[in-house]
Design an enzyme around this catalytic site. Structure first.
Site, short mmCIF file in Angstrom:
data_model
loop_
_atom_site.label_atom_id
_atom_site.label_comp_id
_atom_site.label_asym_id
_atom_site.label_seq_id
_atom_site.Cartn_x
_atom_site.Cartn_y
_atom_site.Cartn_z
N ASP A 196 0.88 -1.17 0.00
CA ASP A 196 0.00 0.00 0.00
C ASP A 196 0.91 1.22 0.00
O ASP A 196 2.12 1.13 0.23
CB ASP A 196 -0.94 -0.03 1.21
CG ASP A 196 -2.14 0.90 1.04
OD1 ASP A 196 -2.20 1.63 0.03
OD2 ASP A 196 -3.03 0.90 1.92
N CYS A 209 -7.64 -21.97 20.79
CA CYS A 209 -8.70 -22.11 21.79
C CYS A 209 -8.89 -23.56 22.20
O CYS A 209 -9.33 -23.84 23.32
CB CYS A 209 -10.00 -21.52 21.27
SG CYS A 209 -9.86 -19.75 20.92
N CYS A 264 -14.79 -21.59 20.59
CA CYS A 264 -14.07 -21.61 19.33
C CYS A 264 -13.28 -22.90 19.20
O CYS A 264 -12.75 -23.41 20.20
CB CYS A 264 -13.12 -20.41 19.28
SG CYS A 264 -12.06 -20.42 17.83
N1 GUN Z 1 -6.15 1.34 3.50
C1 GUN Z 1 -7.36 1.46 4.06
N2 GUN Z 1 -8.15 2.26 3.30
C2 GUN Z 1 -7.41 2.67 2.26
C3 GUN Z 1 -7.68 3.52 1.12
O1 GUN Z 1 -8.76 4.07 0.95
N3 GUN Z 1 -6.66 3.68 0.23
C4 GUN Z 1 -5.44 3.08 0.40
N4 GUN Z 1 -4.51 3.28 -0.52
N5 GUN Z 1 -5.18 2.30 1.45
C5 GUN Z 1 -6.15 2.10 2.37
ZN ZN Z 2 -10.03 -19.58 18.66
#
Ligand code: GUN
Ligand code: ZN
Length: 677
Positions: free
Chosen positions: A90, A282, A277
């Site tokens: 990201d 768990c 769970c």
């Molecule tokens: N991570 C969580 N939301 C977003 C978003 O809207 N854009 C980007 N690039 N990363 C994110």
């Molecule tokens: Zn669990």
């Protein structure tokens, strides 16, 4: 070129395969968010212990920390994370928003180049995150900035796959506009961004509206990523919206604050007296055991629990898609929170009957889960198609028989059906009044009429939907009298609705019905011909089955079931009636007959010359060779595959709809059943 192919579909949901430079992965897929240094669970463990095939990390954190930056640039991000599988990165968009960083903090183009240079498999543009509370004009400006950066970023991607995020906040029109503007650009993936605060506030309906508005305008061959959706409560519904990729930092964030994720919601460890769970964590300890640990060890166990649970839910989602039962899973999950339920109803309202593709399995049962079941897109599509195509509209007597919908309808009124079968449609039409709507007897075996399981205690909203459908069908018929066989069925109530618009004679016994039936007038066509004509109309829109040479058809009837099995002409089988779906599959000769009757035009796929020999040998018609396909063709339909000169090469089952066949460059378009020999 997009590296994505579809294996199965269930409405908008897709089971797919995405190829990256570090291997291919199965979607829908969840990527755990990993920090370059301080992940409690390493990327290798993510794969080995939990089965996560791909991870996501943050290139902004890597770039802004010298030791990470140097290693990533010199040895690559795979080396930095010590992971040889696919890695998505990201851009820092969320950090910019969350920490209100100044614009100069990240250069939008440099960060894309950086992701490319460190060898990320999928990079992300620096989009602009709009807070749900800001004015529309601000969101509009954010969308414009994101688009400008998107345009400047695509040329920088090199061999990396690039994700172009759709922003637009809670405004469906801005989401649609953003998607339309991004679609022509050379992106490989489209995240839906800006939804984290909506998710945190349980504003699922807003997410549904935003996602569907964007989806409608995005190229179908690009995976859609729901950014920041890491809570398993929403996976089924998000996949139902057509989301293919998910990322989760929630597993760690929630563990940090002592919270456990479940597909049914979040639970604070402190409030538990049991561990409800079955995950390995768990199963091997007790609630007292976990509570008594030191904070770091406790957090690690909660982290692992959260990972096991989210991984398992994503597997359930994939399995449900392959069975065509994702709506049922989403409906069950929707009981966990009223906002999820509301969102599901918004989805069903918005989706209408836009996508009514038959699930790949085609014959799985649809179990009643609640009021949403009547609104199932497949049920809507079934009724609409009957209303559009049923070939018999004018009769002396319309006989309406309420039926709860358990199978098969005719077993509960065999004496009546026998008498109906020896009369012509101009004399009597027999229509079952079921929870899914009106089902003429000729189509009672067609999927999903027999596959819907409703309880005998329908509530008001189910009845309303059923009666609206029945009335809509009845209003297309012309008849001299209408007889209603009153029975102990929840749909018996619908009589008051029908009788407020038509004169209806209510009778309460089979003998009475038999007495009222008009005497046999004509030499009626055989019941098999009548049934075949109705199915031909339903499946291929054949308006006049005589064109098809119906009177010359012979049928073979199964001794075991009494149902039609094969349909022959001049001794050759042209159709097989599939017992599970009640639909016809044509042989090669059947395909020719359909074309001659002009019935194939909505069901053709034309392939390029390069594919002709393969298809003739019975190999699947691949998307990259599809030259064109009839726009109305849907996944699950029987398709007629032809060459460029209009010669029929064979018949088979469409795996994709027409627009997908054109868009995808990988994967199967039509699985061939019978080819020219
Ligand atoms: N991570 C969580 N939301 C977003 C978003 O809207 N854009 C980007 N690039 N990363 C994110
Ligand atoms: Zn669990």
């Amino acid at each position: 070129m997009t590296q994505f192919e579809l294996r199965a579909k269930d409405g908008l949901a897709r089971l797919g395969r995405l190829e990256t430079s570090h291997g291919s992965v199965t979607t829908p897929l969840l990527m755990p968010v990993v920090h370059p240094a301080k992940s409690e669970v390493s990327p290798k463990q993510m794969l080995a212990e939990f089965g996560f095939q791909m991870v996501i990390t943050n290139s902004y954190i890597i770039k802004s920390t010298e030791r990470f930056r140097e290693t990533a640039l010199s040895q690559g991000v795979h080396s930095l994370l010590d992971f040889s599988g696919p890695i998505m990165t990201d851009s820092g968009t969320y950090q910019m928003y969350f920490h209100s960083l100044p614009d100069e903090e990240i250069d939008p183009i440099e960060i894309v180049r950086f992701q490319r240079d460190i060898g990320s498999d999928i990079g992300t543009i620096l989009d602009t995150f709009s807070d749900p509370y800001v004015a529309k004009a601000t969101v509009e400006r954010d969308v414009a900035i994101s688009l400008d950066r998107a345009k400047r970023s695509v040329g920088e991607k090199g061999n990396m796959l690039l994700a172009g995020t759709v922003q637009g906040g809670i405004y469906p029109d801005l989401r649609a506009r953003a998607a339309m503007d991004l679609a022509p650009l050379d992106f490989d993936i489209h995240p839906i961004g800006g939804v984290v605060p909506l998710m945190e506030q349980y504003r699922y309906s807003d997410i549904v509206r935003a996602t569907l508005s964007a989806k409608k305008h995005l190229p179908p061959d690009r995976p859609v990523h729901l950014f920041g959706c890491g809570h398993p409560m929403f996976f089924a519904q998000a996949a139902l919206l057509g989301c293919d990729l998910f990322d989760s930092a929630s597993y760690a964030k929630f563990a940090e604050s002592g919270r456990m994720l479940f597909p049914t919601g979040t639970v604070q460890l402190d409030r538990l007296r049991e561990l409800p769970c079955e995950c390995p964590v768990c199963s091997s300890t007790t609630v007292e055991g976990i509570k008594s640990l030191d904070p770091a060890s406790r957090e690690l166990l909660l982290t692992k629990h959260n990972l096991y649970v989210t991984a398992a839910e994503m597997k359930r989602v994939r399995q449900a898609i392959s069975e065509g039962r994702l709506l049922e899973l989403a409906a069950i999950r929707a009981r966990s929170h009223p906002s999820l339920y509301e969102a599901l109803l918004v989805f069903l309202e918005l989706i209408g009957d836009v996508d009514s593709s038959v699930p790949s399995a085609g014959s799985n049962s649809i179990f009643y889960t609640g009021t949403e079941t009547s609104r199932h897109p497949l049920l809507k599509a079934f009724q609409n198609r009957i209303i559009e195509t049923y070939p018999y509209r004018k009769t002396t007597m319309l006989l309406l028989v309420p039926h709860q919908g358990d199978r098969p309808f005719s077993d509960t009124c065999a004496l009546i059906e026998d008498q109906v079968k020896v009369r012509g449609p101009e004399e009597v039409l027999l229509v079952y009044v079921t929870p899914i709507g009106a089902v003429p007897w000729e189509l009672e075996h067609v999927f999903p009429a027999q596959q819907c399981l409703f309880p005998s205690t329908l509530d008001g909203s189910d009845i309303n939907i059923a009666q609206e459908r029945v009335q809509r069908f009845v209003s297309t018929l012309s008849f001299e009298e209408c007889v209603w066989l009153s029975r102990d069925s929840p749909t018996d109530k619908i009589i008051s609705f029908v009788s407020s618009r038509n004169k209806v004679t209510r009778v309460s016994g089979v003998a009475e019905v038999l007495n009222l039936l008009p005497p046999q007038q004509h030499s009626a066509p055989s019941w098999t011909a009548r049934m075949i004509a109705a199915i031909l109309a339903y499946q291929w829109g054949v308006k006049d089955a005589t064109l098809f040479g119906l009177e010359h058809l012979e049928t073979s009837i199964s001794k075991a079931t009494g149902k039609i099995r094969h349909i022959m002409r001049e001794g050759k089988v042209i159709f097989t009636l599939v017992p599970m779906t009640g639909l016809l599959t044509p042989t090669y000769e059947g395909g020719l007959a359909l074309l001659r009757a002009g019935a194939g035009s909505d069901h053709t796929v034309i392939v390029d010359d390069d594919a002709v020999e393969f298809v003739k040998q019975g190999k699947s018609a691949m998307t990259r060779f599809v030259h064109s396909a009839s726009p109305k063709l849907k996944a699950g339909d029987e398709a007629l595959v032809m060459d460029n000169s209009g010669q029929l090469l064979g018949v088979g089952k469409a795996v994709l709809d027409a627009s997908e066949m054109k868009a995808f460059k990988r994967g199967v378009a039509v699985v061939m059943r019978h080819t020219r020999h």
